[in-house]
Design a protein around this motif. Structure first.
Motif, PDB file in Angstrom:
ATOM      1  N   PHE A   5       0.836  -1.199   0.000  1.00  9.40           N
ATOM      2  CA  PHE A   5       0.000   0.000   0.000  1.00  9.40           C
ATOM      3  C   PHE A   5       0.869   1.247   0.000  1.00  9.40           C
ATOM      4  CE2 PHE A   5      -2.569   3.215   2.278  1.00  9.40           C
ATOM      5  CZ  PHE A   5      -3.586   3.337   1.334  1.00  9.40           C
ATOM      6  N   GLU A   6       1.979   1.214   0.721  1.00 10.98           N
ATOM      7  CA  GLU A   6       2.882   2.363   0.782  1.00 10.98           C
ATOM      8  C   GLU A   6       3.489   2.668  -0.585  1.00 10.98           C
ATOM      9  OE1 GLU A   6       7.044   2.442   2.654  1.00 10.98           O
ATOM     10  OE2 GLU A   6       5.730   3.154   4.272  1.00 10.98           O
ATOM     11  N   ARG A   7       3.891   1.640  -1.293  1.00 11.60           N
ATOM     12  CA  ARG A   7       4.462   1.835  -2.632  1.00 11.60           C
ATOM     13  C   ARG A   7       3.432   2.382  -3.609  1.00 11.60           C
ATOM     14  NH1 ARG A   7       8.597  -3.196  -3.701  1.00 11.60           N
ATOM     15  NH2 ARG A   7       9.825  -2.832  -1.838  1.00 11.60           N
ATOM     16  N   ILE A   8       2.212   1.880  -3.503  1.00 13.09           N
ATOM     17  CA  ILE A   8       1.149   2.359  -4.381  1.00 13.09           C
ATOM     18  C   ILE A   8       0.877   3.832  -4.105  1.00 13.09           C
ATOM     19  CG2 ILE A   8      -1.314   2.139  -4.931  1.00 13.09           C
ATOM     20  CD1 ILE A   8      -0.939  -0.906  -4.513  1.00 13.09           C
ATOM     21  N   GLN A   9       0.858   4.220  -2.828  1.00 16.70           N
ATOM     22  CA  GLN A   9       0.670   5.623  -2.478  1.00 16.70           C
ATOM     23  C   GLN A   9       1.808   6.481  -3.034  1.00 16.70           C
ATOM     24  OE1 GLN A   9       0.282   5.417   1.839  1.00 16.70           O
ATOM     25  NE2 GLN A   9      -1.811   6.230   1.652  1.00 16.70           N
ATOM     26  N   SER A  14       3.772  10.376  -6.971  1.00 18.38           N
ATOM     27  CA  SER A  14       4.711  10.746  -8.043  1.00 18.38           C
ATOM     28  C   SER A  14       3.950  11.073  -9.324  1.00 18.38           C
ATOM     29  CB  SER A  14       5.744   9.642  -8.274  1.00 18.38           C
ATOM     30  OG  SER A  14       5.134   8.477  -8.771  1.00 18.38           O
ATOM     31  N   ASP A  15       2.850  10.368  -9.592  1.00 16.58           N
ATOM     32  CA  ASP A  15       2.015  10.697 -10.750  1.00 16.58           C
ATOM     33  C   ASP A  15       1.415  12.091 -10.611  1.00 16.58           C
ATOM     34  OD1 ASP A  15       2.536   8.289 -11.986  1.00 16.58           O
ATOM     35  OD2 ASP A  15       0.690   7.325 -11.296  1.00 16.58           O
ATOM     36  N   GLU A  16       1.006  12.447  -9.391  1.00 13.48           N
ATOM     37  CA  GLU A  16       0.474  13.785  -9.142  1.00 13.48           C
ATOM     38  C   GLU A  16       1.546  14.847  -9.394  1.00 13.48           C
ATOM     39  OE1 GLU A  16      -1.325  14.213  -5.260  1.00 13.48           O
ATOM     40  OE2 GLU A  16      -2.389  12.308  -5.489  1.00 13.48           O
ATOM     41  N   LEU A  17       2.759  14.577  -8.943  1.00 15.36           N
ATOM     42  CA  LEU A  17       3.863  15.515  -9.153  1.00 15.36           C
ATOM     43  C   LEU A  17       4.146  15.690 -10.637  1.00 15.36           C
ATOM     44  CD1 LEU A  17       6.103  17.321  -8.023  1.00 15.36           C
ATOM     45  CD2 LEU A  17       7.542  15.279  -7.834  1.00 15.36           C
TER      46      LEU A  17
END
Length: 149
Positions: A5-9, A14-17
């Motif tokens: 879950f942490e990696r997915i977050q 990073s996609d948002e950035l």
């Protein structure tokens, strides 16, 4: 590699950035300047002339000052590069490119230093490299003023 879950977050953030960078004024200005430069025939002719003389220059460089065309080609490449660099479309594009690179360098620094102040972020920019204790430009010999451990 297990997807936690942490990696997915982290990937979502990073996609948002990336989306923020792509939608920024700096990135939009870069794309606009690139389009302007690519659509201007005079700028394109200057770029092509530079590429042609650059190929000649690289051939002459193999032999250095012993090549018969060394001096003429060396002076011609300076002249053609100056013409290309002074073209308003090329100059605007280079400025926009530098602005975008500065933004990416700054983001890299922020991300790297949020993990640890000891992380070296290769920005390729001497200004950013000199802000840290050891910007990666030294050979860890300490002569640059950093504390090599």
């Amino acid at each position: 590699m297990l997807a936690t879950f942490e990696r997915i977050q982290l990937l979502d953030k990073s996609d948002e950035l990336v989306a923020m960078i792509l939608n920024s004024e700096i990135a939009e200005n870069y794309r606009q300047c690139l389009s302007n430069m690519q659509s201007n025939m005079e700028a394109q002719n200057k770029i092509k002339a530079f590429i042609n003389i650059k190929e000649q220059y690289e051939e002459v460089q193999r032999f250095g000052k012993y090549h018969p065309n060394y001096k003429p080609v060396k002076s011609k490449i300076r002249e053609v590069k100056r013409e290309m660099d002074l073209d308003p479309h090329v100059a605007e594009f280079k400025k926009a490119e530098n602005d975008l690179q500065a933004l990416l360098d700054e983001i890299s620094k922020i991300i790297g230093h949020s993990v640890s102040k000891n992380i070296k972020v290769p920005t390729g920019n001497p200004y950013f490299d000199s802000l840290s204790n050891c910007g990666g430009g030294c050979g860890s010999g300490g002569s640059c003023g950093c504390s090599s451990k």
